[in-house]
Scaffold this motif. Structure first.
Motif, short mmCIF file in Angstrom:
data_model
loop_
_atom_site.label_atom_id
_atom_site.label_comp_id
_atom_site.label_asym_id
_atom_site.label_seq_id
_atom_site.Cartn_x
_atom_site.Cartn_y
_atom_site.Cartn_z
N CYS A 6 -1.63 145.31 19.88
CA CYS A 6 -0.25 145.45 19.40
C CYS A 6 -0.04 144.87 18.00
CB CYS A 6 0.71 144.77 20.37
SG CYS A 6 0.69 145.48 22.01
N GLN A 7 -1.04 144.94 17.16
CA GLN A 7 -0.90 144.39 15.82
C GLN A 7 0.27 145.04 15.08
OE1 GLN A 7 -3.98 145.20 12.92
NE2 GLN A 7 -3.49 143.37 11.78
N ALA A 8 0.41 146.35 15.18
CA ALA A 8 1.48 147.05 14.46
C ALA A 8 2.86 146.55 14.91
CB ALA A 8 1.36 148.55 14.67
N ALA A 9 3.05 146.35 16.20
CA ALA A 9 4.34 145.86 16.70
C ALA A 9 4.61 144.44 16.21
CB ALA A 9 4.37 145.92 18.22
N LEU A 10 3.59 143.59 16.22
CA LEU A 10 3.76 142.22 15.75
C LEU A 10 4.09 142.21 14.26
CD1 LEU A 10 3.69 139.18 16.25
CD2 LEU A 10 1.24 139.26 15.75
N LEU A 11 3.38 143.01 13.47
CA LEU A 11 3.65 143.07 12.03
C LEU A 11 5.06 143.60 11.76
CD1 LEU A 11 0.21 144.36 10.77
CD2 LEU A 11 1.20 142.09 10.38
N ALA A 12 5.51 144.58 12.52
CA ALA A 12 6.86 145.10 12.35
C ALA A 12 7.89 144.01 12.65
CB ALA A 12 7.08 146.32 13.26
N TRP A 13 7.66 143.21 13.68
CA TRP A 13 8.57 142.13 14.03
C TRP A 13 8.60 141.05 12.94
CZ3 TRP A 13 7.54 136.95 15.74
CH2 TRP A 13 8.66 136.28 16.21
N ILE A 14 7.42 140.69 12.42
CA ILE A 14 7.34 139.69 11.35
C ILE A 14 8.10 140.19 10.12
CG2 ILE A 14 5.78 138.56 9.70
CD1 ILE A 14 3.72 138.42 12.02
N ARG A 15 7.92 141.46 9.79
CA ARG A 15 8.63 142.02 8.63
C ARG A 15 10.14 142.11 8.87
NH1 ARG A 15 3.56 144.94 7.72
NH2 ARG A 15 2.74 144.00 5.82
N CYS A 16 10.52 142.34 10.11
CA CYS A 16 11.95 142.34 10.46
C CYS A 16 12.53 140.94 10.23
CB CYS A 16 12.13 142.77 11.91
SG CYS A 16 13.84 142.81 12.47
N LEU A 17 11.83 139.92 10.67
CA LEU A 17 12.28 138.55 10.43
C LEU A 17 12.34 138.24 8.93
CD1 LEU A 17 10.38 136.45 13.12
CD2 LEU A 17 12.79 137.08 13.10
N ALA A 18 11.39 138.78 8.18
CA ALA A 18 11.33 138.52 6.74
C ALA A 18 12.53 139.11 6.01
CB ALA A 18 10.03 139.07 6.17
N ARG A 19 13.25 140.00 6.64
CA ARG A 19 14.46 140.57 6.02
C ARG A 19 15.69 139.69 6.22
NH1 ARG A 19 11.94 145.38 8.00
NH2 ARG A 19 13.26 145.43 9.84
N GLU A 20 15.51 138.56 6.87
CA GLU A 20 16.61 137.61 7.08
C GLU A 20 16.60 136.60 5.93
OE1 GLU A 20 18.93 137.86 9.37
OE2 GLU A 20 17.95 139.65 10.16
N PRO A 21 17.48 136.76 4.94
CA PRO A 21 17.41 135.92 3.74
C PRO A 21 17.70 134.44 3.99
CG PRO A 21 19.38 137.28 3.70
CD PRO A 21 18.57 137.72 4.88
N GLN A 22 18.40 134.12 5.05
CA GLN A 22 18.74 132.72 5.30
C GLN A 22 17.73 132.01 6.21
OE1 GLN A 22 22.82 132.57 6.52
NE2 GLN A 22 23.55 133.14 4.50
#
Length: 122
Positions: free
Chosen positions: A37-53
């Motif tokens: 599930c590397q792709a799913a984990l990377l997508a989740w990490i990138r989703c978190l990275a869109r949180e500026p605060q």
């Protein structure tokens, strides 16, 4: 259940290189929880990275809380993509053997049942 191999201290230092904890995926999670599930984990990490605060992360392992930023999460995603994912050899061999046994016994699927979906961008 296992014996420490010679040089285990050096291998640990490769995983935890400095005195300060670092943002990483624990090997046991990478090899036994997320190996397919590397792709799913990377997508989740990138989703978190869109949180500026985002400023802190509370990991399940090592020390917590850990200073974090969207930039550091982007670096983590790039690091994970830039190296072999859930390897079989070297110090990963023991975990890889457990994973293969779990697949053989039907406890976990050989491949993900559902393809990873892109996390929402908004």
């Amino acid at each position: 259940p296992f014996r420490w191999q010679r040089g285990w201290q050096a291998e640990f230092r490769r995983l935890v290189p400095g005195e300060q904890p670092t943002l990483q995926v624990a090997p046991v999670l990478e090899r036994l929880v997320f190996p397919r599930c590397q792709a799913a984990l990377l997508a989740w990490i990138r989703c978190l990275a869109r949180e500026p605060q985002l400023r802190w992360l509370v990991p399940a392992h090592y020390e917590a809380p850990l200073a974090c930023s969207p930039e550091r999460l982007g670096e983590l995603a790039a690091e994970l993509e830039g190296r072999p994912w859930a390897p079989d050899g070297g110090s990963w061999a023991y975990l890889a053997g457990i994973d293969r046994a779990l697949v053989r016994w039907g406890v976990v699927p050989a491949s993900p049942a559902v393809a990873a979906q892109e996390w929402p961008k908004d």
